[in-house]
Enzyme design. Structure first.
Site, PDB file in Angstrom:
ATOM      1  N   ARG A 104       0.885  -1.184   0.000  1.00 48.61           N
ATOM      2  CA  ARG A 104       0.000   0.000   0.000  1.00 48.61           C
ATOM      3  C   ARG A 104       0.910   1.218   0.000  1.00 48.61           C
ATOM      4  O   ARG A 104       1.705   1.410   0.919  1.00 48.61           O
ATOM      5  CB  ARG A 104      -0.916  -0.003   1.229  1.00 48.61           C
ATOM      6  CG  ARG A 104      -1.640   1.326   1.398  1.00 48.61           C
ATOM      7  CD  ARG A 104      -2.745   1.291   2.413  1.00 48.61           C
ATOM      8  NE  ARG A 104      -3.899   0.574   1.897  1.00 48.61           N
ATOM      9  CZ  ARG A 104      -5.129   0.658   2.411  1.00 48.61           C
ATOM     10  NH1 ARG A 104      -5.354   1.419   3.460  1.00 48.61           N
ATOM     11  NH2 ARG A 104      -6.120  -0.029   1.890  1.00 48.61           N
ATOM     12  N   HIS A 131      -7.314   0.651  -6.398  1.00 49.25           N
ATOM     13  CA  HIS A 131      -7.516  -0.187  -5.205  1.00 49.25           C
ATOM     14  C   HIS A 131      -8.220  -1.483  -5.642  1.00 49.25           C
ATOM     15  O   HIS A 131      -9.380  -1.717  -5.317  1.00 49.25           O
ATOM     16  CB  HIS A 131      -8.357   0.579  -4.179  1.00 49.25           C
ATOM     17  CG  HIS A 131      -8.375  -0.020  -2.810  1.00 49.25           C
ATOM     18  ND1 HIS A 131      -7.580  -1.090  -2.441  1.00 49.25           N
ATOM     19  CD2 HIS A 131      -9.101   0.303  -1.700  1.00 49.25           C
ATOM     20  CE1 HIS A 131      -7.817  -1.388  -1.177  1.00 49.25           C
ATOM     21  NE2 HIS A 131      -8.728  -0.569  -0.702  1.00 49.25           N
ATOM     22  N   GLN A 134     -10.162  -4.109  -3.262  1.00 50.90           N
ATOM     23  CA  GLN A 134     -11.491  -3.699  -2.792  1.00 50.90           C
ATOM     24  C   GLN A 134     -12.571  -4.082  -3.809  1.00 50.90           C
ATOM     25  O   GLN A 134     -13.673  -4.461  -3.448  1.00 50.90           O
ATOM     26  CB  GLN A 134     -11.508  -2.189  -2.545  1.00 50.90           C
ATOM     27  CG  GLN A 134     -12.822  -1.681  -1.989  1.00 50.90           C
ATOM     28  CD  GLN A 134     -13.097  -2.165  -0.580  1.00 50.90           C
ATOM     29  OE1 GLN A 134     -12.272  -2.018   0.297  1.00 50.90           O
ATOM     30  NE2 GLN A 134     -14.271  -2.765  -0.360  1.00 50.90           N
ATOM     31  N   ASP A 219     -17.230   7.087  -1.764  1.00 50.75           N
ATOM     32  CA  ASP A 219     -15.988   6.978  -0.983  1.00 50.75           C
ATOM     33  C   ASP A 219     -15.717   8.370  -0.402  1.00 50.75           C
ATOM     34  O   ASP A 219     -16.403   9.342  -0.754  1.00 50.75           O
ATOM     35  CB  ASP A 219     -14.848   6.528  -1.927  1.00 50.75           C
ATOM     36  CG  ASP A 219     -13.545   6.227  -1.191  1.00 50.75           C
ATOM     37  OD1 ASP A 219     -13.548   6.120   0.053  1.00 50.75           O
ATOM     38  OD2 ASP A 219     -12.495   6.105  -1.878  1.00 50.75           O
ATOM     39  N   CYS A 259     -16.239   1.573   0.528  1.00 52.04           N
ATOM     40  CA  CYS A 259     -15.097   0.733   0.914  1.00 52.04           C
ATOM     41  C   CYS A 259     -14.710   0.921   2.380  1.00 52.04           C
ATOM     42  O   CYS A 259     -14.045   0.055   2.943  1.00 52.04           O
ATOM     43  CB  CYS A 259     -13.908   1.008  -0.006  1.00 52.04           C
ATOM     44  SG  CYS A 259     -13.267   2.694   0.129  1.00 52.04           S
ATOM     45  N   ARG A 287     -13.468  -8.659   2.074  1.00 51.34           N
ATOM     46  CA  ARG A 287     -12.046  -8.422   1.795  1.00 51.34           C
ATOM     47  C   ARG A 287     -11.252  -9.674   2.137  1.00 51.34           C
ATOM     48  O   ARG A 287     -10.323 -10.060   1.438  1.00 51.34           O
ATOM     49  CB  ARG A 287     -11.530  -7.229   2.602  1.00 51.34           C
ATOM     50  CG  ARG A 287     -12.107  -5.873   2.223  1.00 51.34           C
ATOM     51  CD  ARG A 287     -11.672  -5.439   0.839  1.00 51.34           C
ATOM     52  NE  ARG A 287     -10.237  -5.371   0.714  1.00 51.34           N
ATOM     53  CZ  ARG A 287      -9.467  -4.363   1.120  1.00 51.34           C
ATOM     54  NH1 ARG A 287     -10.026  -3.289   1.641  1.00 51.34           N
ATOM     55  NH2 ARG A 287      -8.161  -4.394   0.952  1.00 51.34           N
TER      56      ARG A 287
HETATM   57  N1  NVA Z   1      -9.946   6.595  -1.543  1.00 50.39           N
HETATM   58  C1  NVA Z   1      -9.575   6.208  -0.205  1.00 50.39           C
HETATM   59  C2  NVA Z   1      -9.791   4.737  -0.011  1.00 50.39           C
HETATM   60  C3  NVA Z   1      -9.456   4.238   1.376  1.00 50.39           C
HETATM   61  C4  NVA Z   1      -9.631   2.756   1.521  1.00 50.39           C
HETATM   62  C5  NVA Z   1      -8.111   6.588   0.043  1.00 50.39           C
HETATM   63  O1  NVA Z   1      -7.291   6.380  -0.863  1.00 50.39           O
HETATM   64  O2  NVA Z   1      -7.800   7.087   1.111  1.00 50.39           O
HETATM   65  N1   CP Z   2     -11.238  -0.206   2.481  1.00 51.62           N
HETATM   66  C1   CP Z   2      -9.966  -0.237   2.934  1.00 51.62           C
HETATM   67  O1   CP Z   2      -9.026  -0.478   2.184  1.00 51.62           O
HETATM   68  O2   CP Z   2      -9.843  -0.020   4.276  1.00 51.62           O
HETATM   69  P1   CP Z   2      -8.475   0.206   5.062  1.00 51.62           P
HETATM   70  O3   CP Z   2      -7.927   1.531   4.647  1.00 51.62           O
HETATM   71  O4   CP Z   2      -8.899   0.190   6.521  1.00 51.62           O
HETATM   72  O5   CP Z   2      -7.523  -0.899   4.752  1.00 51.62           O
END
Ligand code: NVA
Ligand code: CP
Length: 299
Positions: A104, A131, A134, A219, A259, A287
């Site tokens: 990540r 992502h 997800q 989101d 998500c 997930r």
């Molecule tokens: N769009 C959000 C998704 C978090 C799971 C982010 O990138 O922070």
């Molecule tokens: N939806 C998701 O990826 O959650 P986290 O940021 O908690 O991993």
């Protein structure tokens, strides 16, 4: 056989993705029935997190545990990654020890560079652009509640962010129609919109966008790394909140997904997650099952 990575949904064929979703449902049933399945005894997943996470970290760790393997959490704060060791070198070294790597991070090129130098499968666990993990959980959740997503109308309300870009890839790979409802200036990646113009379109007005929707998704307005834009984004997205009233304009069978983490009072109304059309807790649980199926497929 050359090593397979999962950096976007385009890395697997339509058939392979369909298999992963069905397998996720099967693995979930096996777990519910108390049937042990330990294909990964002695195997290790390296997990590099340069951004925060609850669901992703826990689901991958639990997945490896349930499969009889283990995982190592690696943060830039306490590894040489945070002190400037090149990503190429880190990839070469880690992939000589672990059996798969999950990352990540911020720039999507980081996972591409890592994968190019890794001798084991690399999984994108969120970048600024995509992502894909997800989306496996989201599609599994839709299939469990409503059957095949093929030919359905999905409406994305809000920021054209990493999740939205992945929804565009999903529309192509799982063969559904996608309506993107973002305010001007917050559209998803232009190249993805152009490449998929046969199934993806923009509609600026939320009330019109959700008409006929079988699935409505949103989101956060400010993603990780955009914290300083919060106030400006709150103003731009003010009319883009998903609420039960907006859902009433969608198909009577419509589902709602997010998500998570969610910000009540911003992208969703305070009561949205309590609405029976919201399936976000199943989505979060999936997930685990979807990534187990993915790990099994890649390894
Ligand atoms: N769009 C959000 C998704 C978090 C799971 C982010 O990138 O922070
Ligand atoms: N939806 C998701 O990826 O959650 P986290 O940021 O908690 O991993």
């Amino acid at each position: 056989m050359s090593v397979r990575h999962f950096l976007t949904l385009r890395d697997l064929s339509r058939d392979e993705l369909g298999y992963v979703i069905q397998r996720a449902i099967e693995l979930k049933t096996m777990l519910r029935n108390g049937q042990p399945h330990m294909p990964f005894v002695g195997k290790t997943l390296g997990m590099i997190f340069e951004k925060s996470s609850t669901r992703t970290r826990v689901s991958f760790e639990v997945a490896m545990n349930q499969f009889g393997g283990s995982s190592i959490f690696l943060s830039p704060r306490d590894t040489q990654l945070g002190r400037g060791e090149p990503i190429e070198d880190s990839a070469r070294v880690l992939s000589r020890m672990v059996d798969a790597v999950m990352i990540r991070t911020f720039a999507h090129e980081t996972v591409e560079t890592f994968a190019a130098h890794s001798s084991v499968p690399v999984i994108n666990a969120l970048t600024d652009d995509f992502h894909p993990c997800q989306l496996l959980a989201d599609v599994q959740t839709f299939v469990e509640h409503r059957g095949s997503i093929q030919g359905k109308r999905v409406v994305w309300v809000g920021d054209g962010n990493n999740m939205c870009n992945s929804y565009i890839n999903a529309a192509r790979q799982f063969d559904f129609e996608l309506v993107v409802c973002a305010p001007e200036g917050f559209d998803p990646r232009t190249d993805l919109m152009q490449e998929n113009s046969d199934r993806v379109r923009i509609e600026r007005a939320p009330e019109r966008a959700v008409e006929g929707a079988h699935l409505v998704v949103t989101d956060v307005w400010a993603s990780m790394g955009q914290e300083e834009e919060q106030a400006q984004r709150e103003a731009a997205f003010r009319n883009y909140q998903v609420s039960p009233a907006l859902m009433d304009r969608a198909d009577p069978q419509a589902l709602f997904m997010h998500c998570l983490p969610a910000h009540r009072g911003e992208e969703i109304s305070h009561d949205m997650l309590d609405d029976p059309r919201a399936v976000v807790w199943d989505e979060a649980e999936n997930r685990l099952h979807a990534q187990k199926a993915l790990l099994e497929f890649l390894l």
